[in-house]
Design a protein around this motif. Structure first.
Motif, PDB file in Angstrom:
ATOM      1  N   TYR A 142       0.318  -1.450   0.120  1.00  0.00           N
ATOM      2  CA  TYR A 142       0.245   0.166  -0.032  1.00  0.00           C
ATOM      3  C   TYR A 142       1.043   1.348  -0.241  1.00  0.00           C
ATOM      4  CZ  TYR A 142      -3.941  -3.177   0.772  1.00  0.00           C
ATOM      5  OH  TYR A 142      -5.135  -4.495   1.152  1.00  0.00           O
ATOM      6  N   VAL A 143       2.009   1.275  -0.712  1.00  0.00           N
ATOM      7  CA  VAL A 143       2.452   2.141  -0.345  1.00  0.00           C
ATOM      8  C   VAL A 143       2.072   3.178  -1.789  1.00  0.00           C
ATOM      9  CG1 VAL A 143       4.618   3.199  -1.706  1.00  0.00           C
ATOM     10  CG2 VAL A 143       4.786   1.049  -0.421  1.00  0.00           C
ATOM     11  N   ILE A 144       2.278   4.573  -1.476  1.00  0.00           N
ATOM     12  CA  ILE A 144       1.382   5.751  -1.681  1.00  0.00           C
ATOM     13  C   ILE A 144       2.513   6.944  -2.457  1.00  0.00           C
ATOM     14  CG2 ILE A 144       0.943   7.211   0.042  1.00  0.00           C
ATOM     15  CD1 ILE A 144      -1.987   7.992  -1.630  1.00  0.00           C
ATOM     16  N   LYS A 145       3.958   6.568  -1.199  1.00  0.00           N
ATOM     17  CA  LYS A 145       4.486   7.531  -1.882  1.00  0.00           C
ATOM     18  C   LYS A 145       5.722   6.805  -1.764  1.00  0.00           C
ATOM     19  CE  LYS A 145       6.844  12.130  -1.393  1.00  0.00           C
ATOM     20  NZ  LYS A 145       6.502  13.883  -0.546  1.00  0.00           N
ATOM     21  N   ILE A 146       6.989   6.767  -3.050  1.00  0.00           N
ATOM     22  CA  ILE A 146       8.218   6.980  -2.651  1.00  0.00           C
ATOM     23  C   ILE A 146       9.164   8.188  -2.361  1.00  0.00           C
ATOM     24  CG2 ILE A 146      10.410   5.613  -3.300  1.00  0.00           C
ATOM     25  CD1 ILE A 146       9.220   3.352  -4.761  1.00  0.00           C
ATOM     26  N   ALA A 171      13.247   1.216   4.757  1.00  0.00           N
ATOM     27  CA  ALA A 171      13.805  -0.821   4.853  1.00  0.00           C
ATOM     28  C   ALA A 171      15.188  -0.594   3.486  1.00  0.00           C
ATOM     29  CB  ALA A 171      12.604  -1.683   4.037  1.00  0.00           C
ATOM     30  N   LYS A 172      16.089  -2.365   3.781  1.00  0.00           N
ATOM     31  CA  LYS A 172      16.319  -2.715   3.123  1.00  0.00           C
ATOM     32  C   LYS A 172      16.382  -2.788   1.674  1.00  0.00           C
ATOM     33  CE  LYS A 172      20.074  -3.422   6.428  1.00  0.00           C
ATOM     34  NZ  LYS A 172      20.153  -3.952   7.225  1.00  0.00           N
ATOM     35  N   LEU A 173      16.517  -2.625   0.783  1.00  0.00           N
ATOM     36  CA  LEU A 173      16.687  -3.384  -0.588  1.00  0.00           C
ATOM     37  C   LEU A 173      17.449  -4.556  -0.403  1.00  0.00           C
ATOM     38  CD1 LEU A 173      16.992   0.396  -3.129  1.00  0.00           C
ATOM     39  CD2 LEU A 173      14.721  -1.091  -2.760  1.00  0.00           C
ATOM     40  N   PRO A 174      16.955  -5.428  -1.304  1.00  0.00           N
ATOM     41  CA  PRO A 174      16.023  -5.363  -2.743  1.00  0.00           C
ATOM     42  C   PRO A 174      15.016  -5.235  -2.063  1.00  0.00           C
ATOM     43  CG  PRO A 174      17.330  -7.297  -2.516  1.00  0.00           C
ATOM     44  CD  PRO A 174      17.715  -6.253  -1.717  1.00  0.00           C
ATOM     45  N   ALA A 175      13.551  -5.263  -2.586  1.00  0.00           N
ATOM     46  CA  ALA A 175      11.977  -5.084  -1.765  1.00  0.00           C
ATOM     47  C   ALA A 175      11.483  -4.903  -3.059  1.00  0.00           C
ATOM     48  CB  ALA A 175      12.230  -3.632  -1.170  1.00  0.00           C
ATOM     49  N   VAL A 176      10.508  -5.801  -2.526  1.00  0.00           N
ATOM     50  CA  VAL A 176       9.063  -5.847  -2.978  1.00  0.00           C
ATOM     51  C   VAL A 176       7.634  -4.878  -2.577  1.00  0.00           C
ATOM     52  CG1 VAL A 176       7.187  -7.337  -3.218  1.00  0.00           C
ATOM     53  CG2 VAL A 176       9.480  -8.306  -3.861  1.00  0.00           C
ATOM     54  N   VAL A 177       7.520  -3.688  -3.699  1.00  0.00           N
ATOM     55  CA  VAL A 177       7.250  -2.581  -3.273  1.00  0.00           C
ATOM     56  C   VAL A 177       5.192  -2.966  -3.847  1.00  0.00           C
ATOM     57  CG1 VAL A 177       5.900  -0.626  -3.533  1.00  0.00           C
ATOM     58  CG2 VAL A 177       8.402  -1.329  -2.711  1.00  0.00           C
ATOM     59  N   SER A 178       4.170  -2.993  -2.826  1.00  0.00           N
ATOM     60  CA  SER A 178       2.964  -3.154  -3.923  1.00  0.00           C
ATOM     61  C   SER A 178       2.447  -1.007  -3.652  1.00  0.00           C
ATOM     62  CB  SER A 178       1.521  -3.562  -3.602  1.00  0.00           C
ATOM     63  OG  SER A 178       1.545  -3.501  -1.834  1.00  0.00           O
ATOM     64  N   VAL A 179       1.957  -0.568  -5.434  1.00  0.00           N
ATOM     65  CA  VAL A 179       1.357   0.478  -5.059  1.00  0.00           C
ATOM     66  C   VAL A 179       0.615   0.931  -5.098  1.00  0.00           C
ATOM     67  CG1 VAL A 179       3.836   1.352  -5.554  1.00  0.00           C
ATOM     68  CG2 VAL A 179       2.198   0.792  -7.324  1.00  0.00           C
ATOM     69  N   VAL A 180      -0.142   2.170  -4.595  1.00  0.00           N
ATOM     70  CA  VAL A 180      -1.664   2.193  -4.664  1.00  0.00           C
ATOM     71  C   VAL A 180      -1.821   3.547  -5.647  1.00  0.00           C
ATOM     72  CG1 VAL A 180      -2.738   1.449  -2.488  1.00  0.00           C
ATOM     73  CG2 VAL A 180      -1.824   3.977  -2.693  1.00  0.00           C
ATOM     74  N   LYS A 181      -3.479   3.530  -6.160  1.00  0.00           N
ATOM     75  CA  LYS A 181      -3.441   4.846  -7.294  1.00  0.00           C
ATOM     76  C   LYS A 181      -3.109   6.052  -6.229  1.00  0.00           C
ATOM     77  CE  LYS A 181      -7.699   6.728  -8.140  1.00  0.00           C
ATOM     78  NZ  LYS A 181      -8.997   6.504  -8.930  1.00  0.00           N
TER      79      LYS A 181
END
Ligand SMILES: Cc1cc2nc3c(=O)[nH]c(=O)nc-3n(C[C@H](O)[C@H](O)[C@H](O)COP(=O)(O)OP(=O)(O)OC[C@H]3O[C@@H](n4cnc5c(N)ncnc54)[C@H](O)[C@@H]3O)c2cc1C
Length: 264
Positions: A142-146, A171-181
């Motif tokens: 639910y990421v709305i801003k990197i 958090a540390k990379l590598p990462a899995v990020v799910s994003v929202v509108k």
């Protein structure tokens, strides 16, 4: 920075779901890039523009899914790969995630794998979490801003959308990020991009190319079987206009009605 966006081809959001002989179908509905995944693709392009590296799109699905990947090429992705093999048919979320994780691994050095918040057909919203599990990477949903990425220190700071606010996470990379509108405004393909994509041949990775264990994929391996899907029964409603010679009388009649119906 190399970023992978996972993109599902889904029926158009206006399509009507049907079940024929226990098979779920959306009939002849046009197929599109899952709307949530457009934000993942756009974010991969923005990160490439900021940090360099490449934006890669991966889709798992039937051969028709090349069209979704061509859309990704047309907006500016550098590489796209289709994971497609008859043995993958009927895969559940876990098997889908297993195949996608292997495909991300095959791309090479990847810092970030981006996902939409959910697919508008399967609707589980679980694929990103399962991919993170298979890869052993950090999961941010639910990421709305990197907010920032430090490619040298391999760290990421994001804002997560919550019911009543935002949560800031590092958090540390590598990462899995799910994003929202709302994370960005997906761009339209350029004319040149469309022409380039039309001529492109999308590489297809089969189960063997990814070294998939066939015991873990396909309908036979699915832990969850979709045996039926049905629409919710339509609720019967009736409308009654409350009468009266004045607003006060209408209000009084309404109160009587509500009391009689034991609504309050
Ligand atoms: C016709 C049909 C029959 C099905 N039958 C079954 C069944 O019997 N049992 C069962 O458990 N499941 C079944 N599924 C569900 C299927 O396993 C899921 O569609 C798939 O695992 C992805 O889950 P999801 O659609 O819930 O995606 P979500 O988890 O909601 O998607 C989140 C994000 O993950 C990414 N993503 C998801 N799928 C893909 C993909 N294929 N390629 C690239 N990125 C992707 C996208 O970024 C997406 O925004 C069926 C699906 C369909 C369309």
């Amino acid at each position: 920075m190399n970023v992978v966006a996972c993109v599902k081809q889904t029926p158009d959001s206006a399509a009507k779901l049907q079940v024929e002989n226990k098979h779920v179908t959306w009939g002849d509905a046009p197929l599109i890039v899952n709307p949530w995944d457009e934000y993942a693709v756009e974010e991969s392009l923005l990160l490439k523009e900021k940090f360099g590296g490449k934006a890669v799109a991966i889709s798992m699905g039937p051969e028709t899914a090349v069209e979704a990947l061509k859309t990704c090429l047309a907006v500016g992705c550098d590489e796209t790969y289709l994971v497609s093999d008859p043995v993958l048919k009927g895969s559940d979320v876990s098997s889908t995630a297993y195949a996608l994780a292997k495909a991300i691994g095959k791309v090479g050095e990847v810092d970030l794998a981006l996902f939409g918040r959910q697919a508008i057909d399967g609707d589980s919203g679980l694929t990103a979490a399962q991919v993170a599990r298979y890869l052993g990477w950090t999961l941010l949903t639910y990421v709305i801003k990197i907010v920032e990425i430090d490619p040298a220190a391999k760290t990421i700071k994001v804002e997560r959308m919550m019911e009543e606010g935002r949560q800031v996470c590092t958090a540390k990379l590598p990462a899995v990020v799910s994003v929202v509108k709302g994370i960005n405004e997906p761009r339209y393909p350029s004319f040149m991009g469309i022409r380039k994509a039309a001529k492109a041949t999308i590489p297809v990775w089969k189960a063997a190319d990814l070294g998939l264990d066939t015991a873990k994929i396909g309908a036979a391996a699915a832990a969850v079987a979709w045996v039926d899907i049905y629409p919710m029964p339509v609720k019967e409603t009736k409308v009654e206009m409350i009468q009266g010679s004045s607003p006060a009388e209408i209000a009084a009649n309404l109160v009587d009605k509500i009391m009689a119906e034991k609504v309050i």
